[in-house]
Structure formats: structure tokens, C-alpha cells
Design an enzyme around this catalytic site. Sequence first.
Site, PDB file in Angstrom:
ATOM      1  N   GLU A  34       0.478  -1.310  -0.379  1.00  0.00           N
ATOM      2  CA  GLU A  34      -0.102   0.044  -0.003  1.00  0.00           C
ATOM      3  C   GLU A  34       0.970   1.050   0.251  1.00  0.00           C
ATOM      4  O   GLU A  34       1.954   0.853   0.999  1.00  0.00           O
ATOM      5  CB  GLU A  34      -1.078   0.260   1.099  1.00  0.00           C
ATOM      6  CG  GLU A  34      -2.732   0.806   1.014  1.00  0.00           C
ATOM      7  CD  GLU A  34      -2.362  -0.321  -0.012  1.00  0.00           C
ATOM      8  OE1 GLU A  34      -2.807  -0.196  -1.296  1.00  0.00           O
ATOM      9  OE2 GLU A  34      -3.727  -1.681   0.791  1.00  0.00           O
ATOM     10  N   SER A 129     -13.488   1.713  -7.529  1.00  0.00           N
ATOM     11  CA  SER A 129     -14.788   1.667  -8.532  1.00  0.00           C
ATOM     12  C   SER A 129     -14.524   3.201  -9.674  1.00  0.00           C
ATOM     13  O   SER A 129     -15.038   2.811 -10.703  1.00  0.00           O
ATOM     14  CB  SER A 129     -16.030   2.037  -8.176  1.00  0.00           C
ATOM     15  OG  SER A 129     -16.136   3.903  -6.727  1.00  0.00           O
ATOM     16  N   ASP A 174      -4.145   0.597  -9.454  1.00  0.00           N
ATOM     17  CA  ASP A 174      -6.084   0.450  -9.282  1.00  0.00           C
ATOM     18  C   ASP A 174      -6.229   0.266 -10.749  1.00  0.00           C
ATOM     19  O   ASP A 174      -6.976  -0.880 -11.587  1.00  0.00           O
ATOM     20  CB  ASP A 174      -6.748   1.571  -9.168  1.00  0.00           C
ATOM     21  CG  ASP A 174      -6.434   2.110  -7.611  1.00  0.00           C
ATOM     22  OD1 ASP A 174      -5.633   1.041  -6.908  1.00  0.00           O
ATOM     23  OD2 ASP A 174      -6.539   2.766  -7.091  1.00  0.00           O
TER      24      ASP A 174
HETATM   25  C1  GLA Z   1      -4.991   4.482  -4.047  1.00  0.00           C
HETATM   26  C2  GLA Z   1      -4.839   4.661  -5.542  1.00  0.00           C
HETATM   27  C3  GLA Z   1      -3.017   3.775  -5.837  1.00  0.00           C
HETATM   28  C4  GLA Z   1      -2.819   3.298  -4.813  1.00  0.00           C
HETATM   29  C5  GLA Z   1      -3.093   3.675  -3.397  1.00  0.00           C
HETATM   30  C6  GLA Z   1      -2.665   3.021  -1.789  1.00  0.00           C
HETATM   31  O1  GLA Z   1      -5.885   3.857  -4.023  1.00  0.00           O
HETATM   32  O2  GLA Z   1      -5.453   5.828  -6.400  1.00  0.00           O
HETATM   33  O3  GLA Z   1      -2.284   4.341  -7.126  1.00  0.00           O
HETATM   34  O4  GLA Z   1      -1.624   4.727  -4.453  1.00  0.00           O
HETATM   35  O5  GLA Z   1      -3.943   4.576  -3.328  1.00  0.00           O
HETATM   36  O6  GLA Z   1      -1.755   2.422  -2.557  1.00  0.00           O
END
Ligand code: GLA
Length: 389
Positions: A34, A129, A174
Site C-alpha cells: 500500500e 470504482s 488500480d
Molecule cells: C489509491 C491510489 C493507488 C494507490 C493506493 C494506495 O488507491 O489510486 O494508486 O496509491 O491508493 O496504495
Amino acid sequence: MRDTNKLIEKFIKTFGEEPELVTFAPGRVNLIGEHTDYNGGHVFPCALTRGVSCAARRRGDRKLRFASADLRGKIITTDLDSLSPLTRRLWSAYPEGVIHAFLEAGFFIDSGADFLFYGDIPSGVGLSSSAALEVATGVMLREMFGLRLSSERIALLCQRAENRYVGVSCGVMDQFASAMGRADHAVFLDTATLRFDYAPLAMENAEIVIVDSKVKHSLAGSAYNDRRRECEQALEAIKTVLDTDALCHITPDQFEAVKDVIADPVCRKRAKHAVYENARTVAALEALEKNDIFEFGRLMNESHISLRDDYEVSCAELDILTELAWGIPGVIGARMTGGGFGGCMVSIVEKSAVGGFTESVAAGYEAKTGLKPSFIRVRPGDGARKLAF
Ligand code: GLA
């Protein structure tokens, strides 16, 4: 409305004609890794079976019309020549941003189109989403306009749309997970090189359960950008003594040897999280390959502690959820997932304990916060694809 026929009917009702195509892009849950994706590190998400469906049809003019089946089909209208970054506060900024990114990259989109979306994941809870909305649009553009580009490229263009058009400086995790997911697998991605592997997640005796805390704190957007800045500042300091171009390219040992060069204690903590979280993510893949799910769970728990204490992106509600989970027999690991400041916890729970887990977490969480959490039992799904026609 994962029922494609219903989405098609709704499209006809909204726009008066049949759609040409229907696409689908999933949300994702990140198992570990994360806040590493903008620090040149590894992430380990899997795609969900839920996400966003998109029905669309090209038009004879340059108009773009967007409707959402969840929002009673209210139509937002613009056109190909009016797309302008950072001007939109509406949800349509996501698909508009993707069209804009495709045009900027030189892809030939020679007519307007009507789009109808339907999502079956909650928004704003850390399950991506918005990435699903972007990637469903990207795949739609590729298929509808016959463009030649890979799903990886779609993920990158969708990230660009979010960075440049919507104005959120997210990493690529994501969009990549949504575009590239594979059923029953997690995606182990090196965000510096975009090299990735699929890791089988066929856990015989355990399953992944997501718990939605039902809170989202308003800090989320600005705090995300603050964390990025703090990491950049820490990297600049480290660069004065070490030849590296990303925080996640240094090992915990190297970090311990040079950390005092980071004068600001807050930036030092942020960097510590990024460095150790990346090491944990690599170790998590090794644990999974050895079928050592308990080590994987231990790493998830450590990840939460680091996000709570060093990166400071957790919140009281997520800490309550994880503390509850850690105390329940049969819970192998649990941590907050996604950007933080609310949203979801992801946990790995022994199959035989899932019933007891949901009951105890629901009762304990409600007693402490007055909130009713919701649960999603995860089956890792496939990445974005064409659904119909
Ligand atoms: C959000 C961002 C990702 C990532 C996460 C944390 O989801 O869109 O790119 O940085 O936070 O891991």
C-alpha cells in the site's frame, strides 16, 4: 445490472437506440503493497468479480453523452472538442478524461458517442470504482473505434486521465489491476517496470473477506497528495548519500544506514513505511509461493501497523475493525486496504471461521461505533473485457 440485457434495455430507454457494445471492468482489492505504487515499489492486488459495466454507441456527430443507470439515467452532455482537464466536478470527468487521454496519445476517435454505465461496487470505499469506470471506458474506446492498443496501455492512459484530467495524483495499481486481473489469481506488479506475474490464489481452506467500515473521511484527497510530497522530500534527502531513483528501490538495511539524513521526522516515517512495505510485499509473494498463508497473514498485519503508525493513513474505525479481526480465531491476517482514511479492511479468514468472523465483527464494530459494516466474500475475477456483441 450485471445482467447485460437489462443494461441494454436501459440504454435504449435512455438514448432511444441499441448500444453497439457492452464492456465490463472490475474493481480491485489490494492484498498488500500500500502506497508503494508511486514510490517505484511492488503491489499485490486482485481484481474483483464486481465492477462497472458500460454500454455505448457511436454517434453521427461529435457529441458525447454520459448517463449512469444508478443515477436514474440523467444525461450529461459535452463534445469531443470541449474536453478540458481539471474543469469537471461531475462523475463524467472519469470517462471524459479517458477519451481526452486517448485523443492526446494520438488515437483516432472520429465521432462522438453515447455511454451508459452501471456499477455494482460501492464508490469511495477503496475498491477502485473510479478505476473500473475509467478502464470500462478505455476498453470500450478500443473495441468501438477498432484501436490497436494493449490492456496495459489502456491502464496507463486511464491513470493519465485520473492524474491530468480529474486531478488525482494516483499511481498505476488500480487501473492495472482492473485491466489485467485474472480469475483466482492476484497480480504481483513491479510499478517501476510494469513487469508482473500472476500468483494463484487458490487457497483451499481460506478466503478473502472485505469489510466496508462505512466511513470515508474528507481528508482522503489532500492527505494522499501530502503523502506523495513527503515521500518525494525523503527521497531527495536520501539521494544526497545514496544513488537511487525511488524509495522502494532501497532495502530496509540500506534505509536504516542512511535514514538520519532525512531531517524531518514525519518524512522519515513515511519513507520507512514505503521501504518496509515494499519488502513485505516481495516477502508476501514468496510466502504465497511456499503455500505459507500464515506468513502472508502476518505480513498483512504488519502492513496495517505500519500504515497506522508510520504512514498515518488509517483511522479510528479501520483500527477498530482490524483489532477486532486480529482477536477472532481463524483470522489469518487483516489490514486496511486502498488509500485509507476510511473505506475497507481486507482479511484472510479460514473458511470454517467465516460465519463466526462476520458475526463477531458486525457485533463488535456496531457496539463501538454505532455503524453496521458490510461484508464482501471475494472470488478474484478476470480483468476488463468486452461482454456483448
Ligand atoms: C489509491 C491510489 C493507488 C494507490 C493506493 C494506495 O488507491 O489510486 O494508486 O496509491 O491508493 O496504495
